[in-house]
Enzyme design. Sequence first.
Site, PDB file in Angstrom:
ATOM      1  N   ARG A   1       0.825  -1.211   0.000  1.00 59.82           N
ATOM      2  CA  ARG A   1       0.000   0.000   0.000  1.00 59.82           C
ATOM      3  C   ARG A   1       0.865   1.269   0.000  1.00 59.82           C
ATOM      4  NH1 ARG A   1      -5.675   0.648   0.614  1.00 59.82           N
ATOM      5  NH2 ARG A   1      -6.008   2.759   1.325  1.00 59.82           N
TER       6      ARG A   1
ATOM      7  N   GLN B   1      -7.487  11.817   7.930  1.00 59.56           N
ATOM      8  CA  GLN B   1      -7.419  10.399   8.315  1.00 59.56           C
ATOM      9  C   GLN B   1      -6.484   9.648   7.377  1.00 59.56           C
ATOM     10  OE1 GLN B   1     -11.678   8.929   9.222  1.00 59.56           O
ATOM     11  NE2 GLN B   1     -11.925  10.831   8.114  1.00 59.56           N
ATOM     12  N   ASN B   2      -6.036  10.325   6.345  1.00 56.75           N
ATOM     13  CA  ASN B   2      -5.259   9.622   5.326  1.00 56.75           C
ATOM     14  C   ASN B   2      -3.796   9.495   5.731  1.00 56.75           C
ATOM     15  OD1 ASN B   2      -7.655   9.681   4.045  1.00 56.75           O
ATOM     16  ND2 ASN B   2      -7.114  11.265   2.574  1.00 56.75           N
TER      17      ASN B   2
ATOM     18  N   HIS C   1      -4.345   9.355  11.771  1.00 58.55           N
ATOM     19  CA  HIS C   1      -4.234   7.896  11.700  1.00 58.55           C
ATOM     20  C   HIS C   1      -2.833   7.430  11.333  1.00 58.55           C
ATOM     21  CE1 HIS C   1      -8.877   7.408  11.137  1.00 58.55           C
ATOM     22  NE2 HIS C   1      -8.526   7.678  12.379  1.00 58.55           N
TER      23      HIS C   1
ATOM     24  N   GLY D   1     -14.897  13.585   1.825  1.00 58.75           N
ATOM     25  CA  GLY D   1     -14.579  12.201   1.449  1.00 58.75           C
ATOM     26  C   GLY D   1     -14.355  11.252   2.609  1.00 58.75           C
TER      27      GLY D   1
ATOM     28  N   GLU E   1     -21.321  10.249  -1.816  1.00 56.66           N
ATOM     29  CA  GLU E   1     -22.461   9.489  -1.261  1.00 56.66           C
ATOM     30  C   GLU E   1     -22.993  10.142   0.002  1.00 56.66           C
ATOM     31  OE1 GLU E   1     -21.141   5.528  -0.442  1.00 56.66           O
ATOM     32  OE2 GLU E   1     -20.800   5.095  -2.569  1.00 56.66           O
TER      33      GLU E   1
ATOM     34  N   ASP F   1      -1.538   8.654   3.422  1.00 55.05           N
ATOM     35  CA  ASP F   1      -0.837   8.576   2.133  1.00 55.05           C
ATOM     36  C   ASP F   1       0.149   9.711   1.858  1.00 55.05           C
ATOM     37  OD1 ASP F   1      -2.508  10.776   1.350  1.00 55.05           O
ATOM     38  OD2 ASP F   1      -4.041   9.407   0.592  1.00 55.05           O
TER      39      ASP F   1
ATOM     40  N   CYS G   1      15.466   0.360  20.483  1.00 51.62           N
ATOM     41  CA  CYS G   1      15.639  -0.828  21.333  1.00 51.62           C
ATOM     42  C   CYS G   1      16.018  -2.080  20.540  1.00 51.62           C
ATOM     43  CB  CYS G   1      14.367  -1.101  22.142  1.00 51.62           C
ATOM     44  SG  CYS G   1      13.007  -1.758  21.159  1.00 51.62           S
TER      45      CYS G   1
ATOM     46  N   SER H   1     -16.402   8.411   5.398  1.00 53.49           N
ATOM     47  CA  SER H   1     -17.641   7.659   5.603  1.00 53.49           C
ATOM     48  C   SER H   1     -18.128   7.734   7.051  1.00 53.49           C
ATOM     49  CB  SER H   1     -17.407   6.189   5.234  1.00 53.49           C
ATOM     50  OG  SER H   1     -16.439   5.627   6.091  1.00 53.49           O
TER      51      SER H   1
HETATM   52  P1  OAD Z   1     -13.789   5.128   3.719  1.00 53.95           P
HETATM   53  O1  OAD Z   1     -13.232   4.224   2.677  1.00 53.95           O
HETATM   54  O2  OAD Z   1     -14.517   4.522   4.860  1.00 53.95           O
HETATM   55  O3  OAD Z   1     -14.794   6.146   3.054  1.00 53.95           O
HETATM   56  C1  OAD Z   1     -14.462   6.854   1.922  1.00 53.95           C
HETATM   57  C2  OAD Z   1     -15.537   7.888   1.701  1.00 53.95           C
HETATM   58  O4  OAD Z   1     -15.144   8.667   0.589  1.00 53.95           O
HETATM   59  C3  OAD Z   1     -16.901   7.321   1.391  1.00 53.95           C
HETATM   60  O5  OAD Z   1     -17.859   8.045   2.163  1.00 53.95           O
HETATM   61  C4  OAD Z   1     -17.088   7.583  -0.107  1.00 53.95           C
HETATM   62  O6  OAD Z   1     -18.432   7.841  -0.448  1.00 53.95           O
HETATM   63  C5  OAD Z   1     -16.255   8.833  -0.279  1.00 53.95           C
HETATM   64  N1  OAD Z   1     -15.702   9.020  -1.622  1.00 53.95           N
HETATM   65  C6  OAD Z   1     -15.228   8.077  -2.470  1.00 53.95           C
HETATM   66  N2  OAD Z   1     -14.741   8.643  -3.587  1.00 53.95           N
HETATM   67  C7  OAD Z   1     -14.922   9.984  -3.436  1.00 53.95           C
HETATM   68  C8  OAD Z   1     -14.614  11.116  -4.228  1.00 53.95           C
HETATM   69  N3  OAD Z   1     -14.039  11.004  -5.423  1.00 53.95           N
HETATM   70  N4  OAD Z   1     -14.912  12.354  -3.755  1.00 53.95           N
HETATM   71  C9  OAD Z   1     -15.521  12.491  -2.539  1.00 53.95           C
HETATM   72  N5  OAD Z   1     -15.822  11.463  -1.748  1.00 53.95           N
HETATM   73  C10 OAD Z   1     -15.533  10.228  -2.180  1.00 53.95           C
HETATM   74  O7  OAD Z   1     -12.597   6.060   4.210  1.00 53.95           O
HETATM   75  P2  OAD Z   1     -12.460   6.941   5.505  1.00 53.95           P
HETATM   76  O8  OAD Z   1     -13.741   7.566   5.899  1.00 53.95           O
HETATM   77  O9  OAD Z   1     -11.280   7.811   5.303  1.00 53.95           O
HETATM   78  O10 OAD Z   1      -8.358   4.142   9.353  1.00 53.95           O
HETATM   79  O11 OAD Z   1     -12.089   5.856   6.558  1.00 53.95           O
HETATM   80  C11 OAD Z   1     -11.726   6.243   7.824  1.00 53.95           C
HETATM   81  C12 OAD Z   1     -10.647   5.364   8.356  1.00 53.95           C
HETATM   82  O12 OAD Z   1     -11.039   4.011   8.357  1.00 53.95           O
HETATM   83  C13 OAD Z   1      -9.359   5.362   7.561  1.00 53.95           C
HETATM   84  O13 OAD Z   1      -8.513   6.416   7.888  1.00 53.95           O
HETATM   85  C14 OAD Z   1      -8.752   4.078   7.969  1.00 53.95           C
HETATM   86  C15 OAD Z   1      -9.972   3.263   7.747  1.00 53.95           C
HETATM   87  O14 OAD Z   1      -9.932   1.993   8.042  1.00 53.95           O
HETATM   88  C16 OAD Z   1      -7.152   3.709   9.726  1.00 53.95           C
HETATM   89  O15 OAD Z   1      -6.316   3.268   8.980  1.00 53.95           O
HETATM   90  C17 OAD Z   1      -6.964   3.822  11.185  1.00 53.95           C
END
Ligand code: OAD
Length: 277
Positions: free
Chosen positions: A74, A106-107, A126, A210, A238, A109, A171, A212
């Site tokens: 990743r 939360q990203n 995160h 972006g 969404e 990357d 360590c 969820s």
């Molecule tokens: P998710 O994968 O849960 O959600 C992605 C969101 O982005 C969804 O609501 C989609 O509808 C939206 N989406 C997708 N493409 C899009 C676009 N082009 N423009 C706008 N919105 C778009 O990701 P996160 O909410 O970031 O945690 O997830 C939260 C955390 O859960 C992550 O940081 C990670 C994950 O597991 C850890 O790694 C701790």
Amino acid sequence: MEQILAACRAELERGGAVVALTGAGVSAESGIPTFRGKEGYWTIGSREYHPQELATFEAFERMPWSVWAWYLYRRGVCLRAEPNAAHHALARLDAALSGRFSLVTQNVDGLHRRAGSPDARTYPIHGDITQMRCAADCTVERWPIPEEVGDVPRGEDVPEAWQKLLVCPRCGGMARPHILWFDESYDEPRFHFDSVLRLARRAALLLIIGTSASTNLPWHVVRLADGVGATLVDINIEDNPFGDIASRTGGVVRQPAAEAVPALVEHFVEYLGHRVG
Ligand code: OAD
């Protein structure tokens, strides 16, 4: 849309703090799979794992090199990706708001940093996929994953020579990816927990982009900002629970981030320019 812009302009005019909260959706158009989308699955042996099953300390303890293999794969995807128009627009907004802007992401990357968002006002809650830290938590310090450690292609193992480099420089024990896993808790030294709560309490305008609404600290941010009367705008392709809250204040924009964010920022920058000029 005009109503949303008017609500945002009113907050900009009042001079309050602006916070953006981003999730995987902001990087989707850079080609990085979101977590809850279909593309994230990973095969270990004969089993398919969902990222949420691998992103736990429990999985790491049970099969550390399989979890490392997934993160090194990743990490390669993230390093090859380029920031998109939404990342660039948020860096531009930071520059335009001269210190009134903070970015909570939360990203893991690194694309916000690569687009020019300054570390001083960016809060990665995160972790960071290019960093590692002690798996036994002998310190909260983290280090870049050594350059010699490269990508692990799908389905392959972490070469032994690389395993020897993935150790804590302090360590000498095993290192782990600097990521907050699902069975772990937020804190300040590693994940900016208190700082982010403070930002939320002072927010006048919160742009939610972006995500969820699946994790804990973002919920605190949204609830606290809503509680102090901030204007909330949810940008997502969404409907989601944050959108339900935002629809009562600023509003929702159901467009891809790489379209909606630059348009919004363009409008803000133009407005701020007129106001100053
Ligand atoms: P998710 O994968 O849960 O959600 C992605 C969101 O982005 C969804 O609501 C989609 O509808 C939206 N989406 C997708 N493409 C899009 C676009 N082009 N423009 C706008 N919105 C778009 O990701 P996160 O909410 O970031 O945690 O997830 C939260 C955390 O859960 C992550 O940081 C990670 C994950 O597991 C850890 O790694 C701790």
